[in-house]
Write a protein that holds these residues in place. Structure first.
Motif, PDB file in Angstrom:
ATOM      1  N   THR A 186     -12.409  11.848  -1.198  1.00 18.59           N
ATOM      2  CA  THR A 186     -13.534  11.002  -1.612  1.00 18.59           C
ATOM      3  C   THR A 186     -13.064   9.748  -2.331  1.00 18.59           C
ATOM      4  N   GLU A 187     -11.744   9.606  -2.492  1.00 19.28           N
ATOM      5  CA  GLU A 187     -11.193   8.365  -3.016  1.00 19.28           C
ATOM      6  C   GLU A 187      -9.781   8.205  -2.479  1.00 19.28           C
ATOM      7  N   MET A 188      -9.245   6.992  -2.601  1.00 23.34           N
ATOM      8  CA  MET A 188      -7.950   6.675  -2.017  1.00 23.34           C
ATOM      9  C   MET A 188      -6.812   7.171  -2.897  1.00 23.34           C
ATOM     10  N   PRO A 189      -5.781   7.791  -2.297  1.00 27.27           N
ATOM     11  CA  PRO A 189      -4.582   8.093  -3.079  1.00 27.27           C
ATOM     12  C   PRO A 189      -3.814   6.804  -3.365  1.00 27.27           C
ATOM     13  N   GLU A 190      -2.896   6.875  -4.289  1.00 24.04           N
ATOM     14  CA  GLU A 190      -2.156   5.690  -4.727  1.00 24.04           C
ATOM     15  C   GLU A 190      -1.433   5.006  -3.570  1.00 24.04           C
ATOM     16  N   GLN A 191      -0.813   5.780  -2.674  1.00 29.02           N
ATOM     17  CA  GLN A 191      -0.060   5.158  -1.584  1.00 29.02           C
ATOM     18  C   GLN A 191      -0.970   4.385  -0.628  1.00 29.02           C
ATOM     19  N   HIS A 192      -2.194   4.841  -0.431  1.00 29.09           N
ATOM     20  CA  HIS A 192      -3.125   4.097   0.415  1.00 29.09           C
ATOM     21  C   HIS A 192      -3.539   2.803  -0.269  1.00 29.09           C
ATOM     22  N   ARG A 193      -3.758   2.841  -1.559  1.00 32.67           N
ATOM     23  CA  ARG A 193      -4.148   1.632  -2.285  1.00 32.67           C
ATOM     24  C   ARG A 193      -3.074   0.556  -2.161  1.00 32.67           C
ATOM     25  N   ARG A 194      -1.810   0.942  -2.384  1.00 27.85           N
ATOM     26  CA  ARG A 194      -0.719  -0.029  -2.292  1.00 27.85           C
ATOM     27  C   ARG A 194      -0.541  -0.510  -0.848  1.00 27.85           C
ATOM     28  N   PHE A 195      -0.757   0.391   0.112  1.00 25.61           N
ATOM     29  CA  PHE A 195      -0.631   0.016   1.526  1.00 25.61           C
ATOM     30  C   PHE A 195      -1.648  -1.064   1.894  1.00 25.61           C
ATOM     31  N   PHE A 196      -2.906  -0.876   1.534  1.00 26.77           N
ATOM     32  CA  PHE A 196      -3.933  -1.858   1.869  1.00 26.77           C
ATOM     33  C   PHE A 196      -3.635  -3.211   1.235  1.00 26.77           C
ATOM     34  N   GLU A 197      -3.076  -3.220   0.058  1.00 24.76           N
ATOM     35  CA  GLU A 197      -2.830  -4.473  -0.654  1.00 24.76           C
ATOM     36  C   GLU A 197      -1.705  -5.303  -0.033  1.00 24.76           C
ATOM     37  N   GLN A 198      -0.869  -4.701   0.807  1.00 23.44           N
ATOM     38  CA  GLN A 198       0.242  -5.444   1.398  1.00 23.44           C
ATOM     39  C   GLN A 198      -0.064  -5.960   2.808  1.00 23.44           C
ATOM     40  N   LEU A 199      -1.266  -5.686   3.317  1.00 22.27           N
ATOM     41  CA  LEU A 199      -1.591  -6.037   4.700  1.00 22.27           C
ATOM     42  C   LEU A 199      -2.075  -7.475   4.838  1.00 22.27           C
ATOM     43  N   PRO A 200      -1.758  -8.128   5.987  1.00 20.75           N
ATOM     44  CA  PRO A 200      -2.304  -9.463   6.256  1.00 20.75           C
ATOM     45  C   PRO A 200      -3.620  -9.430   7.032  1.00 20.75           C
ATOM     46  N   PHE A 201      -4.011  -8.259   7.503  1.00 20.20           N
ATOM     47  CA  PHE A 201      -5.296  -8.142   8.201  1.00 20.20           C
ATOM     48  C   PHE A 201      -5.748  -6.697   8.156  1.00 20.20           C
ATOM     49  N   MET A 202      -7.066  -6.478   8.321  1.00 22.56           N
ATOM     50  CA  MET A 202      -7.637  -5.143   8.427  1.00 22.56           C
ATOM     51  C   MET A 202      -8.720  -5.151   9.472  1.00 22.56           C
ATOM     52  N   LEU A 203      -8.882  -4.019  10.125  1.00 17.37           N
ATOM     53  CA  LEU A 203      -9.967  -3.845  11.082  1.00 17.37           C
ATOM     54  C   LEU A 203     -11.194  -3.329  10.348  1.00 17.37           C
ATOM     55  N   VAL A 204     -12.376  -3.766  10.802  1.00 16.70           N
ATOM     56  CA  VAL A 204     -13.623  -3.399  10.143  1.00 16.70           C
ATOM     57  C   VAL A 204     -14.625  -2.938  11.189  1.00 16.70           C
ATOM     58  N   GLY A 205     -15.299  -1.839  10.915  1.00 15.85           N
ATOM     59  CA  GLY A 205     -16.423  -1.405  11.727  1.00 15.85           C
ATOM     60  C   GLY A 205     -17.706  -1.641  10.951  1.00 15.85           C
ATOM     61  N   SER A 206     -18.663  -2.346  11.564  1.00 21.24           N
ATOM     62  CA  SER A 206     -19.909  -2.677  10.873  1.00 21.24           C
ATOM     63  C   SER A 206     -21.089  -2.447  11.805  1.00 21.24           C
ATOM     64  N   ILE A 207     -22.270  -2.499  11.229  1.00 19.75           N
ATOM     65  CA  ILE A 207     -23.520  -2.303  11.978  1.00 19.75           C
ATOM     66  C   ILE A 207     -24.398  -3.531  11.750  1.00 19.75           C
ATOM     67  N   ASP A 208     -24.881  -4.159  12.841  1.00 19.37           N
ATOM     68  CA  ASP A 208     -25.712  -5.354  12.669  1.00 19.37           C
ATOM     69  C   ASP A 208     -27.171  -4.976  12.433  1.00 19.37           C
ATOM     70  N   ALA A 209     -28.026  -5.983  12.317  1.00 14.74           N
ATOM     71  CA  ALA A 209     -29.434  -5.748  11.989  1.00 14.74           C
ATOM     72  C   ALA A 209     -30.153  -4.951  13.061  1.00 14.74           C
ATOM     73  N   ALA A 210     -29.639  -4.988  14.310  1.00 11.97           N
ATOM     74  CA  ALA A 210     -30.249  -4.238  15.406  1.00 11.97           C
ATOM     75  C   ALA A 210     -29.664  -2.833  15.541  1.00 11.97           C
ATOM     76  N   GLY A 211     -28.803  -2.445  14.611  1.00 17.02           N
ATOM     77  CA  GLY A 211     -28.213  -1.117  14.653  1.00 17.02           C
ATOM     78  C   GLY A 211     -27.045  -0.991  15.607  1.00 17.02           C
ATOM     79  N   ARG A 212     -26.466  -2.130  16.013  1.00 13.41           N
ATOM     80  CA  ARG A 212     -25.361  -2.103  16.967  1.00 13.41           C
ATOM     81  C   ARG A 212     -24.022  -2.138  16.227  1.00 13.41           C
ATOM     82  N   PRO A 213     -23.084  -1.244  16.542  1.00 13.23           N
ATOM     83  CA  PRO A 213     -21.760  -1.284  15.923  1.00 13.23           C
ATOM     84  C   PRO A 213     -20.917  -2.426  16.496  1.00 13.23           C
ATOM     85  N   TRP A 214     -20.065  -3.004  15.631  1.00 21.12           N
ATOM     86  CA  TRP A 214     -19.106  -4.019  16.039  1.00 21.12           C
ATOM     87  C   TRP A 214     -17.757  -3.709  15.385  1.00 21.12           C
TER      88      TRP A 214
END
Length: 686
Positions: free
Chosen positions: A39-67
């Motif tokens: 239910t929360e990030m371990p320390e190694q995941h936190r440091r990993f995310f902070e060193q990245l130049p990009f991340m992938l994101v999944g989102s839902i628009d107003a029509a309920g469509r995933p992108w």
């Protein structure tokens, strides 16, 4: 281990549980999920995310469509001040539908992926704040991911990280020729899905929400079916099935393709359905299921990313998967299983003083047909004197290996011809591989492979297959391989088997038993192999035994195992020549064979000819040959199945039990005769 943020109970939602139930892994996955879904990030995941130049994101628009989308910035643009919070100092690329998914309370799924190290981790949460500079997310779920199918790529900046304006933004309502060509050569994609909160369940930490995941394979692993549909194979992963589980609840999905050379993005939204089985999947190396995506709309953002990636190397896991072009070629090759095809000898290798291997590749325009480890290949040789020799030899390699390898002991006319006359570059003819002496790599019951002399050939194939599938599935079926030979000079595949032991990482044990121990390798024991010796080599366990070797040797081992209480069903055997293992069934014997007919009419469907059969005309194979027909055959003893032919009417009798078990509606011509009861008229597909 700190268990303060590990989920209790079943951490998977109803859709994921439905997939687990379908595959029979629900109970096992509960324990796995409780350990790794947090239910929360371990320390190694936190440091990993902070060193990245990009991340992938999944989102839902107003029509309920995933992108599926990307966020980009210099390393540090993502900050993890605590295990429950991610702060993003970035905004979506102009034209990316992600902009609609950043309102407070919106569900988002993130995938941090580092292509050059093949690391990735997932995190899901909901937006708690957003402004012109970025947004903040409260973490609901954190999951580590395995590195499989990630191609190695090195990144560099093509322009300033803040320069996110695409050169062009183009709307799509289907796949144009450019998009189809791009997808067809892609080796990576990202898929966004969503499992909406269940009715009456306001808890955003329930495991439901937006998600984004990675898929990879060899270039050509995505099959374009038409301008609105494509098919993606699913390979072995971590068995969480978060994507497929979401699709069980909500079929809407978004798919993103990244052009790593140009920075172009192709982001699509639509619906996806899971394809659980089918002929296409069966022919695709590594595919266990698939999902079919149907496009509703999308965007092409040209040169949208300020990053570029140079291809470095393939994932080792990707290399053991197939492509759709190969799958179709294999299906076509399978359709030619009853056709004599030319095979070129690519390489000849002496495995011992008496066994020589012939490495074969198709000499026509067709692919290597699919086969199972342990099957054999019927071949046809033309001698210098013009004599046609037909034999079957075991394919001594795994289905994941290249081409076909036959390993032949010199002991007879055909094998002598192979040893003395056949050289690299020569062509021999063969039917498709066949045989029922196979092994299930997915079982956890230890397998004991006992091969004597040239009987080691199917055991090598089994071992290669189990080790390869162990790498693919990250769990190797335990195996003991007992190799029996007259001497070290006669023993084949010594170095190859030792290399397999190393690759198996403890899952494989090799036991060498030699009649003459002169020059024996370290650890070899003096033969012969007796039951007392076999018991000393094997730990106490519930084994499944596989036997191959001379008839007397196999009968001795079989009888000894049965005397020890091993069930007949747990002893598989492959016989040489016309001899057959005399079994002691676990249950009462079946009814005796039907008596043969005194005479019968045999109708050959393809030629339209009917002829009268009588007992002195022999088996149905001999009868057909007497009528000028040339059905395929090899062993003529009911072992290989080469002569299996479709029978559309009538009944037959086998006066002796056959090792090959013909399928429903098939007959083994070499051993069958018309039966007295219902066999007076036989119709054969000849």
């Amino acid at each position: 281990m700190d268990t303060s943020n590990v989920r209790q109970g079943n951490p998977f939602h109803a859709g994921e549980q439905a997939v687990h139930d379908r595959l029979g892994i629900r109970e096992r996955m509960v324990g796995v999920g409780q350990r790794v879904i947090r239910t929360e990030m371990p320390e190694q995941h936190r440091r990993f995310f902070e060193q990245l130049p990009f991340m992938l994101v999944g989102s839902i628009d107003a029509a309920g469509r995933p992108w599926a989308s990307t966020l980009v910035g210099r390393p540090g643009f993502v900050q993890a001040p605590s295990g429950k919070r991610l702060d993003f100092h970035a905004r979506p690329i102009p034209g990316d539908p992600l902009v609609e998914g950043l309102a407070p309370g919106a569900q988002l799924g993130f995938l941090g992926i580092e292509l050059h190290t093949r690391r990735r981790n997932r995190v899901n949460g909901h937006v708690v704040a957003a402004d012109a500079q970025g947004f903040a997310v409260e973490v609901d779920q954190s999951v580590g991911n395995c590195p499989q199918y990630i191609q190695g790529r090195e990144f560099q900046w093509a322009r300033e990280a803040t320069d996110l304006q695409p050169r062009a933004i183009e709307a799509l309502n289907g796949l144009d020729a450019e998009a189809r060509a791009f997808i067809g050569r892609s080796d990576t994609l990202f898929i966004a899905t969503q499992a909406p909160p269940a009715a009456g369940d306001p808890d955003v930490t329930s495991g439901r929400g937006a998600d984004v995941s990675h898929r990879g394979g060899r270039a050509g692993f995505v099959k374009i079916e038409d301008e609105r549909t494509f098919l993606v194979p699913e390979f072995t992963g971590n068995f969480f099935f978060m994507t497929l589980g979401n699709l069980q609840i909500n079929p809407r999905a978004g798919v993103l393709f990244v052009d790593f050379d140009t920075g172009d993005l192709l982001t699509l939204t639509g619906s996806a359905e899971v394809v659980w089985s089918g002929d296409d999947l069966a022919a695709f190396d590594g595919a266990e299921r698939a999902w079919r995506f149907r496009i509703e709309s999308g965007w092409r953002l040209r040169e949208a990313l300020p990053l570029r990636w140079a291809f470095r190397d393939w994932s080792p896991h990707s290399l053991i998967t197939g492509t759709w072009r190969e799958a179709e070629a294999r299906r076509e090759a399978e359709r030619l299983a009853q056709t004599w095809r030319p095979w070129r000898v690519r390489r000849v290798v002496d495995e011992s003083t008496v066994i020589r291997s012939f490495h074969l590749m198709p000499a026509d325009d067709h692919a290597v047909p699919p086969f199972q480890a342990g099957q054999h290949l019927p071949i046809r040789l033309q001698t210098v004197a013009g004599e046609a020799l037909r034999r079957t030899y075991t394919v001594s390699q795994a289905p994941s290996d290249e081409g076909l390898r036959l390993s032949v002991k010199r002991e007879g006319a055909a094998s002598s011809h192979l040893h003395e006359q056949v050289r690299e570059g020569d062509v021999i003819e063969a039917l498709g591989p066949r045989g029922q002496f196979t092994i299930d790599a997915t079982l956890r019951r230890p397998a004991v492979l006992i091969g004597a002399g040239v009987g080691i050939t199917p055991m090598v194939a089994f071992a290669r297959h189990l080790v390869a599938e162990g790498f693919r599935h990250r769990r190797t079926r335990p195996l003991h391989l007992v190799q029996v030979a007259h001497s070290e000079a006669h023993r084949a595949f010594g170095e190859e088997l030792q290399a397999l032991v190393q690759r198996a990482n403890g899952a494989m044990k090799l036991h060498v038993v030699l009649g003459d121990d002169d020059g024996a390798p370290i650890g070899a024991v003096k033969g012969p192999l007796t039951m007392d010796l076999l018991k000393s080599l094997l730990p106490f366990d519930d084994h499944e035994f596989f036997l191959c070797g001379p008839a007397g040797f196999m009968q001795m081992i079989y009888d000894g195992l049965r005397d020890l209480g091993v069930r007949d069903a747990r002893i598989q055997a492959e016989a040489f020549g016309p001899s057959s293992l005399r079994r002691r069934p676990d249950v009462a014997a079946t009814a005796p064979p039907l008596p043969p007919a005194a005479q019968a009419t045999v109708f050959f469907a393809r030629t339209g000819e009917a002829a009268e059969w009588t007992p002195e005309r022999g088996s149905l194979l001999e009868f057909a040959e007497g009528k000028g027909l040339n059905p395929p055959f090899s062993c003529r003893a009911g072992h290989c199945g080469s002569c299996a032919t479709r029978m559309t009417a009538g009944r037959v009798s086998y006066l002796e039990p056959t090792a090959w078990r013909p399928a429903e509606g098939e007959v083994l011509l070499c051993c069958a005769v018309p039966a007295a009861d219902g066999g007076e008229r036989i119709e054969l597909d000849l």
